[in-house]
Design a protein around this motif. Structure first.
Motif, short mmCIF file in Angstrom:
data_model
loop_
_atom_site.label_atom_id
_atom_site.label_comp_id
_atom_site.label_asym_id
_atom_site.label_seq_id
_atom_site.Cartn_x
_atom_site.Cartn_y
_atom_site.Cartn_z
N PHE A 43 -6.04 60.17 118.41
CA PHE A 43 -4.79 60.27 117.95
C PHE A 43 -4.29 59.32 116.86
O PHE A 43 -3.73 59.44 115.86
N VAL A 44 -4.51 57.98 117.55
CA VAL A 44 -4.20 57.00 116.53
C VAL A 44 -5.04 56.77 115.21
O VAL A 44 -4.51 56.62 114.11
N SER A 45 -6.41 57.37 115.14
CA SER A 45 -7.21 57.32 114.05
C SER A 45 -6.71 58.42 113.03
O SER A 45 -6.49 58.33 111.84
N SER A 46 -6.15 59.40 113.77
CA SER A 46 -5.69 60.59 112.88
C SER A 46 -4.38 60.31 112.30
O SER A 46 -4.09 60.34 110.96
N ARG A 47 -3.69 59.68 113.00
CA ARG A 47 -2.34 59.03 112.52
C ARG A 47 -2.51 58.21 111.38
O ARG A 47 -1.71 58.20 110.13
N ASN A 48 -3.39 57.32 111.54
CA ASN A 48 -3.69 56.26 110.60
C ASN A 48 -4.23 56.78 109.36
O ASN A 48 -4.10 56.48 108.15
N ALA A 49 -5.24 57.80 109.44
CA ALA A 49 -5.93 58.46 108.30
C ALA A 49 -4.82 59.20 107.45
O ALA A 49 -4.89 59.27 106.08
N MET A 50 -3.97 59.83 108.09
CA MET A 50 -2.85 60.50 107.52
C MET A 50 -2.11 59.61 106.46
O MET A 50 -1.61 59.96 105.49
N GLN A 51 -1.65 58.57 107.20
CA GLN A 51 -0.76 57.52 106.46
C GLN A 51 -1.62 56.90 105.22
O GLN A 51 -1.13 56.88 104.12
N ARG A 52 -2.89 56.63 105.44
CA ARG A 52 -3.77 56.10 104.43
C ARG A 52 -4.26 57.10 103.30
O ARG A 52 -4.08 56.96 101.96
N LEU A 53 -4.20 58.44 103.66
CA LEU A 53 -4.39 59.33 102.63
C LEU A 53 -3.10 59.67 101.84
O LEU A 53 -3.18 59.65 100.70
N SER A 54 -1.82 59.39 102.42
CA SER A 54 -0.63 59.74 101.77
C SER A 54 -0.66 58.34 100.90
O SER A 54 -0.28 58.82 99.50
N SER A 55 -1.01 57.02 101.00
CA SER A 55 -1.06 56.20 100.21
C SER A 55 -1.82 56.35 99.16
O SER A 55 -1.64 56.08 97.77
N VAL A 56 -3.20 56.89 99.60
CA VAL A 56 -4.06 57.03 98.20
C VAL A 56 -3.65 58.04 97.32
O VAL A 56 -3.85 58.00 95.92
N VAL A 57 -3.35 59.14 97.62
CA VAL A 57 -2.84 60.27 96.78
C VAL A 57 -1.76 59.94 96.04
O VAL A 57 -1.48 60.12 94.73
N LEU A 101 1.93 68.59 108.10
CA LEU A 101 2.24 67.23 108.05
C LEU A 101 1.86 66.39 106.88
O LEU A 101 2.80 65.50 106.40
N LEU A 102 0.83 66.38 106.24
CA LEU A 102 0.36 65.64 105.12
C LEU A 102 1.16 66.10 103.90
O LEU A 102 1.68 65.39 103.18
N ARG A 103 1.53 67.55 103.76
CA ARG A 103 2.34 68.02 102.60
C ARG A 103 3.67 67.34 102.75
O ARG A 103 4.32 66.90 101.59
N ALA A 104 4.33 67.14 104.00
CA ALA A 104 5.68 67.00 104.12
C ALA A 104 5.44 65.39 103.84
O ALA A 104 6.79 64.54 103.06
N PHE A 164 -12.18 64.05 101.64
CA PHE A 164 -12.14 62.81 102.68
C PHE A 164 -12.50 63.35 104.04
O PHE A 164 -12.72 64.60 104.13
N SER A 165 -13.04 62.40 104.78
CA SER A 165 -13.43 62.49 105.99
C SER A 165 -13.18 61.40 106.77
O SER A 165 -13.42 60.29 106.58
N SER A 166 -12.37 61.60 107.88
CA SER A 166 -11.98 60.39 108.66
C SER A 166 -12.73 60.44 109.95
O SER A 166 -12.93 61.60 110.73
N LEU A 167 -13.23 59.31 110.34
CA LEU A 167 -14.23 59.40 111.42
C LEU A 167 -13.50 58.30 112.56
O LEU A 167 -12.91 57.24 112.06
N VAL A 168 -13.97 58.30 113.71
CA VAL A 168 -13.41 57.45 114.72
C VAL A 168 -14.61 57.19 115.59
O VAL A 168 -15.76 57.92 115.99
N ASP A 169 -14.75 55.88 116.09
CA ASP A 169 -15.87 55.31 116.96
C ASP A 169 -15.59 56.14 118.37
O ASP A 169 -14.57 55.92 119.12
N SER A 170 -16.66 56.86 118.73
CA SER A 170 -16.65 57.58 120.02
C SER A 170 -17.07 56.84 121.11
O SER A 170 -17.45 57.43 122.20
N GLU A 171 -17.82 55.54 120.80
CA GLU A 171 -18.16 54.95 122.12
C GLU A 171 -17.09 54.50 123.00
O GLU A 171 -16.48 53.49 122.72
#
Length: 456
Positions: A43-57, A101-104, A164-171
């Motif tokens: 969840f945190v990784s997805s939220r961070n990825a959405m925020q970073r994607l917004s900034s990059v776009v 969410l990303l479009r908004a 883009f591809s957002s990955l998260v450490d699954s360990e």
């Protein structure tokens, strides 16, 4: 669980069950923690990825094209891969929730497409989407210990796409040294507390068992202190009541037996005086012999009743020394008695009662067979004293009869005048009071064996 691994004591069983339950709870808690941690990280990784994607776009749309490579290079990370391409990734399964969410967030025009796929808890190296994404991204990507969470494409205009591809450490949380030490610490604390509680709870039970064994051996014991848990306390109260009632019953029986025996002396004495006035003859002689036997029976009964009421204290005694002492006494009187007992065997008993039993058995062997052999052995948690002779033995059907009071097997044992038939009955009673058993057995080679078995 095999019986050899299952503890025999109550404390051991409870501790084993508790440790097993504790281990299962720890494993279940660790698994729940790992699952919750993965979900939280995703969840945190997805939220961070959405925020970073917004900034990059936003940067890409507001910057000139020659800065695109620098922007993408600065925005990439181990968990976020970015690439400008002429074609989108075209994910198989799309996630409208993340797309909206990303479009908004971007306030992205509706005519520009956003395609996002969310794949939760699926190994990236086994995912078809990952292989498709790696091929489209045109890079050699290794996703060790990583799961793909979000991937897709955002249309930037002029035919360009931001893939883009957002990955998260699954360990997740593993079975580390710290986890093991924590488990050992908790287990040690639990075992320590349980051992203390179980010892406190079972101490009255051990005292109860010890007093029950002593009571079964005829010892005079004090009532137990009524403490401990409610269930144990109830058992102790019931045991104390039982002990009081047994003592009262034995005392009442002994007093009644002594009173009856004492009261019978008066009419017997009266009959003896009256018999003196009878004319001399066979009838007078038989009457006086019968009265004499009755007096002997009463004397033996009173003697037994008095000894019962004395309650001789129990103390430790070397049985080997006792046997040798009795055998030496008979040998000094010219009797053929042999002691086969060797070494030293200390046993808690009532010395006078045990001496009386052995004297009775050895005396019977000498009386009816002319000799006696006495042995002492330790067998399977008990002591066995054997008094053997080479006499005629006893009919198998009458062996138990000789233990009944006032029973005499004159034909089989040639009982001398004066015996009232209480010796073996009293001897067995005394052995029973020690928690043991007295039995008679005909020997295969001839003769009789009196066997006394005492529990250790």
């Amino acid at each position: 669980m095999p019986k050899r691994l299952w503890p025999g004591s109550l404390a051991g069983q409870i501790i084993l069950v508790t440790l097993t339950g504790l281990l299962l709870i720890q494993l279940l808690s660790l698994q729940i923690y790992r699952s919750d941690r993965e979900e939280a990280l995703g969840f945190v990784s997805s939220r961070n990825a959405m925020q970073r994607l917004s900034s990059v776009v936003s940067l890409l749309t507001q910057s000139p094209p020659y800065l695109y490579d620098e922007i993408l290079k600065a925005s990439r990370s181990e968990t976020l891969l970015l690439r400008l391409a002429e074609e989108p990734l075209q994910p198989e399964t799309r996630s409208p929730q993340f797309e909206q969410l990303l479009r908004a967030r971007l306030n992205h025009p509706q005519q520009l497409r956003i395609e996002i796929s969310a794949e939760l808890k699926e190994a990236a190296q086994r995912s078809k989407a990952w292989r498709h994404h790696a091929r489209m991204m045109g890079e050699r990507m290794r996703p060790p210990q990583q799961d793909m969470r979000l991937y897709g494409s955002i249309e930037l205009g002029h035919g360009r796409w931001l893939n883009f591809s957002s990955l998260v450490d699954s360990e997740g949380a593993g079975w580390s040294l710290r986890t093991t030490l924590n488990l050992l610490l908790v287990a040690t604390l639990v075992i320590g507390i349980m051992v203390w509680l179980l010892r406190r709870a079972t101490r009255p039970l051990k005292q109860l068992a010890a007093n029950a064994e002593r009571l079964g051996r005829g010892e005079d014991i004090e009532p137990l202190a009524e403490n401990g848990p409610a269930e144990v306390r109830g058992s102790i109260i019931a045991f104390n009541r039982m002990q009081t009632r047994l003592n009262r019953f034995v005392q009442d029986r002994t007093r009644m037996l002594a009173a009856i025996s004492h009261d019978l002396r008066t009419p017997i004495t009266s009959l003896r005086l009256r018999s003196e006035f009878l004319a001399e003859g066979e009838d007078k002689e038989r009457i006086q012999q019968t009265l004499q036997q009755m007096e002997q029976m009463l004397a033996a009964t009173l003697s037994f009743a008095r000894e019962e009421g004395q309650q001789e204290p129990t103390r430790e005694l070397d049985l080997v020394s006792l046997i040798e002492s009795i055998c030496d006494d008979y040998s000094d009187m010219g009797e053929q008695v042999t002691s086969l007992a060797e070494g030293k065997q200390v046993y808690a008993c009532r010395p006078n009662a045990m001496r009386r039993v052995l004297q009775n058995l050895i005396g019977n062997a000498i009386k009816y067979a002319g000799s006696a052999d006495v042995s002492l052995e330790r067998q399977k948690g008990q002591l066995v004293i054997c008094v053997s002779d080479e006499g005629p033995g006893i009919d198998e059907q009458q062996i138990e009869e000789v233990f009944k009071p006032f029973v005499r097997l004159d034909e089989a044992r040639n009982t001398e005048s004066g015996s009232v038939g209480l010796g073996l009955a009293i001897a067995r009673t005394l052995i029973h009071q020690h928690g043991g058993e007295l039995t008679l057995h005909n020997r295969p080679a001839g003769g009789l064996e009196a066997r006394v078995t005492l529990p250790l």
